[in-house]
Structures are given as structure tokens and as C-alpha cells.
Design an enzyme around this catalytic site. Structure first.
Site, PDB file in Angstrom:
ATOM      1  N   HIS A 160      -4.688  -6.958   2.609  1.00 35.51           N
ATOM      2  CA  HIS A 160      -3.343  -6.909   3.302  1.00 35.51           C
ATOM      3  C   HIS A 160      -3.155  -7.897   4.401  1.00 35.51           C
ATOM      4  CE1 HIS A 160       0.124  -4.367   4.470  1.00 35.51           C
ATOM      5  NE2 HIS A 160      -0.273  -3.920   5.763  1.00 35.51           N
ATOM      6  N   HIS A 176      -1.519  -9.303   9.528  1.00 33.27           N
ATOM      7  CA  HIS A 176      -0.531  -8.384   9.366  1.00 33.27           C
ATOM      8  C   HIS A 176       0.932  -9.585   9.450  1.00 33.27           C
ATOM      9  CE1 HIS A 176       2.134  -5.112   8.684  1.00 33.27           C
ATOM     10  NE2 HIS A 176       1.092  -4.339   8.291  1.00 33.27           N
ATOM     11  N   ASP A 218      -2.536   1.432   4.272  1.00 35.35           N
ATOM     12  CA  ASP A 218      -2.634   0.122   4.789  1.00 35.35           C
ATOM     13  C   ASP A 218      -3.227   0.088   6.284  1.00 35.35           C
ATOM     14  OD1 ASP A 218      -1.481  -0.313   2.391  1.00 35.35           O
ATOM     15  OD2 ASP A 218       0.607  -0.934   3.390  1.00 35.35           O
ATOM     16  N   HIS A 252      -0.922   5.144   6.019  1.00 34.97           N
ATOM     17  CA  HIS A 252      -1.783   4.627   6.893  1.00 34.97           C
ATOM     18  C   HIS A 252      -2.993   5.242   7.481  1.00 34.97           C
ATOM     19  CE1 HIS A 252       2.150   2.375   6.915  1.00 34.97           C
ATOM     20  NE2 HIS A 252       1.339   1.302   6.928  1.00 34.97           N
TER      21      HIS A 252
HETATM   22 NI    NI Z   1       0.723  -2.823   7.186  1.00 36.57          NI
END
Ligand code: NI
Length: 249
Positions: free
Chosen positions: A125, A129, A74, A216
Site C-alpha cells: 500500500h 501513503h 489497508d 482498515h
Molecule cells: Ni490507505
């Protein structure tokens, strides 16, 4: 009912299975698998004798019995660590899924292109954010749609998969968003610990067949950990796939 909601439900109920239920299902699966292996082994040996089935076909069938697991990354793309992550994945011939942030896509389009060229799945995503449930429906949809368009302009493909930031879905996010929501089973918290041994241990302790692992691609420690996770789990009979193979197979 939209496909998106079905898949959300499917994903959550899988996570809610009790341990004993999983064991029971797994035991039954093993019994069936063993019976099937004996039967198909006999059949294939015969076919091979007769020269009907090529050896490569048998090899492929054996590989299909591996336990599937999916690595997901992500918050990228990151200008330095995403390419490093891509190199590690390539070294191990592993495909993964990257959930990208629109504002990072805008900054590093060449990295997005590289992810696509390496054959990985690209998901959305959101743009910045933000927690989608705290936004109006229009704002939440804009977060998703803007990112889809940015990714499309680079790759020529609209993403099918959406991972909402913090796993927090907007209840009324039905606008034009017809995407599959993808959550996760194992959260490495790699962004928080930035300790590669800790990240690896967290996965090895918790992972089960058909799990989706959350990582990530913006940290050196995550790159190192991903390499070790792949090497260790492959030795344990796991095969790394993209999220579509976990959700739809
Ligand atoms: Ni995230």
C-alpha cells in the site's frame, strides 16, 4: 501489454456494469447453474450408488457454488488491532488480504510475520501513503519498491498485489513495478465513521458476488464490524476469499 494493465481494465469494467446488465448476466448464470445442478446431481447420485465418488467430493463441489467476496484491510499493520483482526478471522476460518504501509511494516515486523503465518495474502500500500500521481515516477516507484523489499525481508515473498493510496495510480508507474493493481467495490469508510453498525450496514446494503470490500485494520470498530460482516454474509451463502480468487478465477 503488461498483466498489470489488463487487470486494471478488468477490475474497472466490472465496476461499470449497469444494474440491468448485472441482472441479465445473473439470470443467465442462474439458468445455467440450475440446469448444471440437475445434470450433475443426477450424475453424482449414480456415481455414489456405484461407490465411485466419495461423499467428501460431492460436499466440496457444493461448497464451490458459494458466492465469493473478499475482505481487504489497508494501512496496517497496527500493533493492537491487526492481531485482534487476525484472531477474529481465525475464529471464523476466513482468509483476507492486507495491504501494508512500508513505514508501519518497519515498526511492527512481528505483526507482518503473524499475518503471513495465519495464511493471509499480503499486498503493498506504498511506503508513506502518499498520492502516487503527485510524485515523480522515481519517487512513486521508490514508495512501492521500498515497501516490497521490507515485506520480502520479513516474509521471504515479494508481494504481487498493489493498492495505491486513494486508489490513485501513477500513470507512468512502469519502472520495475510489475504488480497487479487491486482497487475495491465496496468502501466501508470505516476509518471515518468508526461506527461498527454503520460499517456493517454499508456492506450489507451494497455487497454483491465477487466484490472486494475495503476496510482498515487499525480500529476497534473495524474489528467488531468484520466479525459481524463475516457471520451475516456467511449465512447469506457468501464465502470469504483472498483477492487473487476474485481476480483470477
Ligand atoms: Ni490507505
Amino acid at each position: 501489454m503488461s498483466g498489470k494493465k489488463n487487470w486494471r481494465r478488468a477490475g474497472r469494467s466490472r465496476a461499470k456494469l449497469h444494474f440491468w446488465e448485472k441482472c441479465l448476466v445473473f439470470d443467465l448464470f442462474c439458468v445455467c447453474l440450475a440446469a448444471g445442478a440437475v445434470m450433475s446431481g443426477v450424475g453424482k447420485a449414480k456415481l455414489l450408488d456405484q461407490g465411485v465418488m466419495p461423499a467428501a467430493q460431492v460436499q466440496e463441489d457444493t461448497q464451490a457454488e458459494k458466492k465469493k467476496v473478499a475482505l481487504t484491510f489497508d494501512d496496517g499493520p497496527h500493533p493492537q488491532y491487526t492481531p485482534e483482526m487476525l484472531a477474529i478471522l481465525k475464529e471464523h476460518d476466513v482468509k483476507a488480504t492486507f495491504f501494508l504501509l512500508g513505514e508501519e511494516v518497519e515498526k511492527y515486523p512481528e505483526v507482518v510475520k503473524e499475518i503471513q503465518e495465519e495464511g493471509h495474502v499480503i499486498g503493498n500500500h506504498s511506503y508513506k501513503h502518499e498520492q502516487l500521481s503527485k510524485l515523480t515516477m522515481e519517487q512513486a516507484c521508490a514508495q512501492v519498491n521500498r515497501t516490497n523489499k521490507l515485506i520480502f525481508d520479513i516474509t521471504g515473498v515479494y508481494p504481487s498485489y498493489l493498492r495505491p493510496p486513494f486508489g490513485d495510480w501513477h500513470e507512468k508507474l512502469d519502472c520495475e513495478v510489475n504488480m497487479v493493481e487491486v482497487l475495491w467495490d465496496v468502501d466501508t469508510l470505516d476509518w471515518s465513521s468508526q461506527n461498527h453498525a454503520g460499517i456493517v450496514n454499508k456492506v450489507l446494503k451494497n455487497v454483491q458476488e465477487n466484490d472486494i470490500i475495503l476496510m482498515h485494520d487499525g480500529y476497534e470498530t473495524s474489528v467488531t464490524a468484520a466479525g459481524e460482516i463475516i457471520e451475516t454474509l456467511e449465512k447469506q451463502g457468501y464465502e470469504f476469499v483472498t483477492v487473487d480468487e476474485i481476480l483470477f478465477d
